[in-house]
Design an enzyme around this catalytic site. Structure first.
Site, PDB file in Angstrom:
ATOM      1  N   GLU A 248       0.822  -1.209   0.000  1.00 41.58           N
ATOM      2  CA  GLU A 248       0.000   0.000   0.000  1.00 41.58           C
ATOM      3  C   GLU A 248       0.859   1.263   0.000  1.00 41.58           C
ATOM      4  O   GLU A 248       0.541   2.251  -0.673  1.00 41.58           O
ATOM      5  CB  GLU A 248      -0.911  -0.034   1.234  1.00 41.58           C
ATOM      6  CG  GLU A 248      -2.093   0.895   1.173  1.00 41.58           C
ATOM      7  CD  GLU A 248      -3.068   0.597   2.300  1.00 41.58           C
ATOM      8  OE1 GLU A 248      -4.210   0.204   2.011  1.00 41.58           O
ATOM      9  OE2 GLU A 248      -2.684   0.753   3.481  1.00 41.58           O
TER      10      GLU A 248
ATOM     11  N   GLU B 161       2.148   1.737  -3.398  1.00 44.48           N
ATOM     12  CA  GLU B 161       1.054   2.148  -4.276  1.00 44.48           C
ATOM     13  C   GLU B 161       0.775   3.645  -4.110  1.00 44.48           C
ATOM     14  O   GLU B 161       0.566   4.357  -5.096  1.00 44.48           O
ATOM     15  CB  GLU B 161      -0.205   1.333  -3.959  1.00 44.48           C
ATOM     16  CG  GLU B 161      -1.387   1.665  -4.866  1.00 44.48           C
ATOM     17  CD  GLU B 161      -2.647   0.908  -4.496  1.00 44.48           C
ATOM     18  OE1 GLU B 161      -3.655   1.072  -5.212  1.00 44.48           O
ATOM     19  OE2 GLU B 161      -2.641   0.161  -3.486  1.00 44.48           O
TER      20      GLU B 161
ATOM     21  N   CYS C  66      -8.433  -2.112   3.787  1.00 39.93           N
ATOM     22  CA  CYS C  66      -8.314  -3.292   4.651  1.00 39.93           C
ATOM     23  C   CYS C  66      -9.577  -3.561   5.461  1.00 39.93           C
ATOM     24  O   CYS C  66      -9.697  -4.613   6.085  1.00 39.93           O
ATOM     25  CB  CYS C  66      -7.104  -3.158   5.580  1.00 39.93           C
ATOM     26  SG  CYS C  66      -7.055  -1.614   6.481  1.00 39.93           S
TER      27      CYS C  66
ATOM     28  N   SER D 283      -7.390   1.771  -2.508  1.00 32.86           N
ATOM     29  CA  SER D 283      -6.192   0.975  -2.772  1.00 32.86           C
ATOM     30  C   SER D 283      -6.606  -0.366  -3.350  1.00 32.86           C
ATOM     31  O   SER D 283      -7.628  -0.945  -2.965  1.00 32.86           O
ATOM     32  CB  SER D 283      -5.412   0.766  -1.468  1.00 32.86           C
ATOM     33  OG  SER D 283      -4.444  -0.251  -1.620  1.00 32.86           O
TER      34      SER D 283
ATOM     35  N   LYS E  45     -15.677  -9.627   8.028  1.00 28.34           N
ATOM     36  CA  LYS E  45     -14.646 -10.522   7.499  1.00 28.34           C
ATOM     37  C   LYS E  45     -15.239 -11.841   7.034  1.00 28.34           C
ATOM     38  O   LYS E  45     -14.692 -12.498   6.136  1.00 28.34           O
ATOM     39  CB  LYS E  45     -13.568 -10.769   8.558  1.00 28.34           C
ATOM     40  CG  LYS E  45     -12.680  -9.564   8.850  1.00 28.34           C
ATOM     41  CD  LYS E  45     -11.789  -9.231   7.671  1.00 28.34           C
ATOM     42  CE  LYS E  45     -10.876  -8.055   7.950  1.00 28.34           C
ATOM     43  NZ  LYS E  45     -10.063  -7.685   6.784  1.00 28.34           N
TER      44      LYS E  45
ATOM     45  N   GLU F   1     -16.255 -10.985   3.621  1.00 29.93           N
ATOM     46  CA  GLU F   1     -15.090 -10.767   2.764  1.00 29.93           C
ATOM     47  C   GLU F   1     -14.487 -12.094   2.307  1.00 29.93           C
ATOM     48  O   GLU F   1     -14.085 -12.244   1.146  1.00 29.93           O
ATOM     49  CB  GLU F   1     -14.046  -9.950   3.508  1.00 29.93           C
ATOM     50  CG  GLU F   1     -12.806  -9.644   2.675  1.00 29.93           C
ATOM     51  CD  GLU F   1     -11.722  -8.931   3.469  1.00 29.93           C
ATOM     52  OE1 GLU F   1     -11.135  -7.977   2.941  1.00 29.93           O
ATOM     53  OE2 GLU F   1     -11.459  -9.345   4.612  1.00 29.93           O
TER      54      GLU F   1
ATOM     55  N   GLU G   1     -13.896 -12.715  -5.556  1.00 31.57           N
ATOM     56  CA  GLU G   1     -12.550 -12.311  -5.964  1.00 31.57           C
ATOM     57  C   GLU G   1     -11.461 -12.986  -5.142  1.00 31.57           C
ATOM     58  O   GLU G   1     -10.291 -12.996  -5.537  1.00 31.57           O
ATOM     59  CB  GLU G   1     -12.378 -10.786  -5.793  1.00 31.57           C
ATOM     60  CG  GLU G   1     -13.420  -9.953  -6.494  1.00 31.57           C
ATOM     61  CD  GLU G   1     -14.564  -9.552  -5.568  1.00 31.57           C
ATOM     62  OE1 GLU G   1     -15.186  -8.514  -5.827  1.00 31.57           O
ATOM     63  OE2 GLU G   1     -14.822 -10.297  -4.594  1.00 31.57           O
TER      64      GLU G   1
ATOM     65  N   CYS H 195     -10.622  -1.572  14.534  1.00 32.24           N
ATOM     66  CA  CYS H 195     -10.910  -2.999  14.706  1.00 32.24           C
ATOM     67  C   CYS H 195     -11.120  -3.393  16.164  1.00 32.24           C
ATOM     68  O   CYS H 195     -11.790  -4.385  16.446  1.00 32.24           O
ATOM     69  CB  CYS H 195      -9.777  -3.834  14.116  1.00 32.24           C
ATOM     70  SG  CYS H 195      -9.583  -3.625  12.333  1.00 32.24           S
TER      71      CYS H 195
END
Length: 573
Positions: free
Chosen positions: A278, A281, A298, A318, A357, A360, A365, A502
């Protein structure tokens, strides 16, 4: 200041103080159900009623302002009778299945009925037989248990600005329902799980997958590999009756091995890896041109929020996968090769503070290893239940080290658990990569704290880079509106959906205020402070990963395994 009397005790409180706040300030407990710290006053349930001299009716203490000379009684006979009657009315429409409920022992309604000695009700039991909503991969709704307090609606609409839940119908037929009365997964729900923390009963909870773990552990062909997110270690102690952060990492690892995990690794490893990808990037976008500001990616709830509400701005996110998904991709490739294990036998389990999560891990993907990269996601609460079910208390173990490869981490990786942590970790690396100099002040206090928006500016050899940190999706929406209008001044923005980051995730031990979240944040910073290595680019296992396998940040193999693209989902608004 005004002078009032509560239960014969004289006290002074500031003008604008509610009776409930005044009582709490002098140690008098008044029961509540619809009231929730950090939310607007709703005055729905009336459990908090009190007797005020010269007032004919009982008054709700949560919404009634204290006035000069008020004489308040919180425990008169008619107050006690009113509270008991309200509780009996709620129970008349509430399933009597406490022993089967996921919130048994942690239910505010159960606690109050015990305190007020509600053993039976004069009202006929009339529970509604409404279907469970299990459409979401992360969250289960049981409308039969809903007590119409409105707390889930408030957090979803006012704080997260998602508006996935609302009140429908009238009178007896009133229900909290997903928008347009759809299944939850068909709405704009981002699965952050803040509604779970807001719910006082078991009407909303995580999709529990403890049995899936036991089934996998019983299969002799499966090799169970787990990763631990940084915020989990801080909070798991609370779930086990200990103080926040009290359980040491080596004992946590040993406890997980006793549960049946063959290998215990750490998400912090791929948190450090995320910073490498990241950070580079961001530099590429600044130096070579690209969509700015760049947003972190994230947090899966934030990513889904952007996909639903700002699909035309997805190029600002990102392309990095989250640390969980980077780990899943690598464990069934790089790590399996290192360990000489057939990746087809690996069952990858992540232990996360986050309900989103679960969603996710199931995104289409996320299968760059050729398999589903992460097979199972367990929340902090679920791991706590596993320890209790099996009779294992990690604090009583001898302790154990992480297994080799993808177990090493730095203080920067730890910081991912707190709001502002990703930004601070990224700037530690970006600064040193660009300037070639050590960052003098490694703790970037400008991006720390519980304010909804924090800003900072860092000088990268003459190039000023302006950054922002937000937590709570309502705050993220304000920044996205600026991006959409072309008025955003930032280069880099960190977004976490949950209050505190988190540490306040939807899968963490149930908490009702930011006070506990702040305590967890401080524990995160304390752990970083005592780490021997505190910068991601100094993680030796990460450096070996690049040397042996990935070659370089943003390289071809990195793009194949560690990066992804997100897609518009605005049809769900």
């Amino acid at each position: 200041m005004i002078n009032i009397t509560i239960n014969g005790r004289e006290t002074s409180v500031p003008v604008g103080t509610t009776i409930l706040q005044a009582a709490q300030g002098c140690g008098v407990k008044i029961p509540t159900l619809c009231h929730y710290p950090d939310q607007a006053v709703k005055a729905n349930c009336r459990v908090c009623v009190v007797d005020v001299e010269e007032q004919k009716n009982l008054l709700p203490s949560c919404s009634t302002m204290a006035a000069e000379g008020m004489n308040i009684r919180t425990n008169t006979a008619r107050v006690m009778e009113a509270r008991k009657t309200i509780l009996e009315l709620i129970l008349a429409h509430h399933p009597q299945d406490c022993l089967h409920c996921i919130r048994n022992g942690q239910c505010e309604l159960q606690e109050l009925t015990t305190e007020y000695n509600v053993r039976q009700s004069c009202f006929e039991q009339d529970s509604r037989d409404l279907p469970l909503d299990i459409s979401s991969p992360a969250i289960v709704r049981d409308p039969n248990k809903c007590i119409l307090c409105g707390r889930c609606i408030e957090v979803c609409s006012s704080i997260q600005t998602v508006n996935a839940l609302g009140l429908a119908y009238r009178g007896y037929d009133s229900q909290v329902v997903p928008s347009m009365d759809k299944d939850l997964f068909e709405t704009a729900c981002v699965m952050c799980g803040q509604c779970i923390h807001a719910c006082p009963v078991g009407a909303i909870h995580e999709k529990e997958q403890v049995d899936d773990f036991f089934q996998a552990a019983a299969d002799p062909k499966k090799i169970l590999v787990t990763q631990i997110a940084p915020a989990v270690r801080i909070a798991i102690a609370e779930e086990l009756g200990m103080e926040t952060g009290e359980l040491s990492m080596d004992k946590f690892v040993a406890g997980l091995k006793e549960l049946g995990f063959d290998y215990v690794l750490h998400t912090n490893f791929t948190a450090d890896l995320t910073i490498m990808e990241e950070g580079h990037e961001l530099l590429r976008r600044i130096q070579e041109g690209g969509a700015l500001p760049m947003f972190t990616s994230c947090c899966p709830a934030w990513v889904r929020f952007a996909e639903v509400f700002y699909p035309e701005q997805l190029d600002h996110l990102s392309s990095c996968k989250s640390p969980q998904q980077m780990f899943g991709s690598l464990v069934k490739g790089y790590w399996a090769d290192k360990m000489g294990i057939d990746l087809a036998n690996i069952y990858s389990v992540s232990i996360m503070p986050c309900t989103a999560k679960k969603y996710e891990a199931q995104r289409p993907e996320m299968n760059d290893s050729g398999f589903q990269d992460v097979d199972l996601v367990l929340t902090t609460r679920e791991i706590g239940r596993l320890f209790k079910m099996t009779g294992i208390h990690p604090a009583d173990t001898q302790g154990a080290a992480f297994d080799p490869w993808m177990g090493e981490y730095t203080g920067a990786g730890v910081l991912f658990g707190a709001t502002g942590g990703v930004m601070e970790a990224a700037l530690r690396t970006v600064y040193e990569v660009v300037t070639g100099r050590d960052l003098e002040q490694i703790e970037l206090t400008e991006v720390r704290g519980m304010e909804g928006l924090r800003e900072a500016e860092i000088d990268l050899d003459g190039t000023p880079v302006k950054v922002a940190v937000v937590h709570g999706l309502g705050n993220a929406r304000r920044i996205m509106e600026d991006v959409q209008n072309g008025t955003s001044p930032y280069h880099f923005v960190e977004v976490m959906a949950c209050p505190g980051g988190c540490v306040g995730g939807g899968g963490q031990p149930i908490t009702t205020s930011n006070t506990k979240r702040e305590e967890r944040v401080e524990a995160i910073y304390g752990e970083d402070r005592y780490m021997p290595i505190r910068k991601s680019h100094e993680n030796q296992e990460v450096l070996s990963l690049y040397l042996d396998f990935l070659e370089e940040p943003l390289g071809h193999r990195s793009h194949e395994l560690l990066h992804t693209q997100y897609t518009a989902k605005n049809d769900q608004v």
